[in-house]
Design an enzyme around this catalytic site. Structure first.
Site, PDB file in Angstrom:
ATOM      1  CG  ASP A 221     -40.836 -46.849 112.498  1.00 23.77           C
ATOM      2  OD1 ASP A 221     -41.957 -46.761 111.953  1.00 23.77           O
ATOM      3  OD2 ASP A 221     -39.778 -47.002 111.844  1.00 23.77           O
TER       4      ASP A 221
ATOM      5  CE  LYS B 279     -44.485 -52.114 110.377  1.00 24.33           C
ATOM      6  NZ  LYS B 279     -43.443 -51.293 109.722  1.00 24.33           N
TER       7      LYS B 279
ATOM      8  CD  GLU C  50     -39.814 -49.171 107.407  1.00 25.19           C
ATOM      9  OE1 GLU C  50     -38.992 -48.588 106.655  1.00 25.19           O
ATOM     10  OE2 GLU C  50     -40.615 -48.561 108.142  1.00 25.19           O
TER      11      GLU C  50
ATOM     12  CD  GLU D 293     -46.237 -46.735 104.547  1.00 20.21           C
ATOM     13  OE1 GLU D 293     -45.706 -47.520 105.349  1.00 20.21           O
ATOM     14  OE2 GLU D 293     -46.336 -45.506 104.747  1.00 20.21           O
TER      15      GLU D 293
END
Ligand code: KIV
Length: 299
Positions: A63, A132, A134, A199
């Site tokens: 994204d 994916k 988050e 991350e």
């Protein structure tokens, strides 16, 4: 290693040459064998094809395209339909790499059923092979796994949480938050996540999680001890218009190369140097003569 001979699509590789298609189970096998996973973001046909032909294992339709392709300030504005559009372009280009599509903000933040329904769209309508998401959404990961949809989880600095985090900040810097991150990673793997992106976390934390997790970790700003690394395509090639984050390595200055080529083209147009006679089509001699005689007789 899970092996599929994938012969569709178009590539410089002959169509009958078998390719070892990367799958989610293959990523786990790579971890077991100590083979590091290379991953990169991808948003369109030409760059994805280059990345696939360069042997990248996992291509994420991230994204981050909201920022690097569409020019938004953060990732929050991009829609499911926009993500599907780009995922389809990547699908058309890629033969070997695993294609993971990022679920955009708002597409899985309501009910689990809504999250599953949106994930199904990425698989069914765009050809993604995994999605994916988050954050520590354990219930959603379990439901996706039950719906046969492979999931890559994403923990640490999760850009869709920018407002809650108060900016893009390195996460897990206290003992309590390290323990919470580890517990989240283990719970997501237990619920069926096929890999976990880490991350913006300290190297030491990523190393401990990588050692404890049964599935691969893929790091970005998480140090060299993860099972794989991912970078944003535009960061790697200096196609962004902002200073690079600490963890980015610029492997080429494609921005400068493209700018100079475009300036050169503009100058050639302005000086009537482009196109040359060799770059022009010519009227056949017979047609020239016929045209001249028609014009001379005034017909
Ligand atoms: O959207 C994206 O590019 C990502 C990667 C940075 C992991 O989520």
């Amino acid at each position: 290693m899970s092996v599929t001979n994938f012969t569709g699509g178009c590539s410089t590789t002959p169509l009958d040459a078998p390719l070892t298609k990367v799958t989610v189970p293959a990523l786990a096998e790579m971890k077991r064998q100590g083979k590091l996973i290379s991953a990169l973001t991808a948003y369109d046909y030409s760059s994805s094809r280059l990345a696939d032909e360069a042997g990248i294992d996992l291509l994420l339709v991230g994204d981050s395209l909201a920022m690097v392709v569409l020019g938004y300030e953060n990732t929050l504005s991009v829609t499911v339909d926009e993500m599907l559009h780009h995922t389809r372009a990547v699908r058309r280009a890629v033969r070997r790499a695993l294609i993971v599509a990022d679920m955009p903000f708002g597409s899985y933040h309501g009910s689990v059923a809504e999250g599953v329904a949106n994930a199904v769209r990425f698989i069914k309508e765009a050809g993604a092979e995994a999605v994916k998401i988050e954050g520590p959404r354990v219930e959603l990961v379990r439901a996706l796994a039950e719906a046969e949809i492979p999931v890559v989880a994403h923990l640490g600095l999760t850009p869709q949480s920018i407002h809650r985090m108060g900016g893009y900040r390195v996460q897990a810097r206290t003992a309590e938050t390290v323990l919470a991150l580890k517990a989240d990673a283990l719970a997501l793997a237990d619920a069926g996540a096929g890999a976990v992106v880490l991350e913006g976390v300290p190297r030491e934390v990523a190393a401990e999680i990588t050692a404890e997790l049964p599935v691969p970790t893929i790091g970005i700003g998480a140090g060299p001890d993860c099972d794989g690394q991912i970078l944003v395509f535009h960061d790697l090639l200096n196609l962004t218009f902002a200073p690079a984050a600490k963890f980015v390595r610029r492997y080429a200055d494609a921005g400068a190369l493209m700018r100079s080529a475009i300036e050169h083209y503009r100058e050639d147009v302005e000086r009537r140097v482009f196109p040359s006679d060799e770059e022009s089509y010519h009227l056949p001699k017979a047609a020239r003569q016929a045209l001249d005689s028609l014009q001379n007789t005034g017909a």
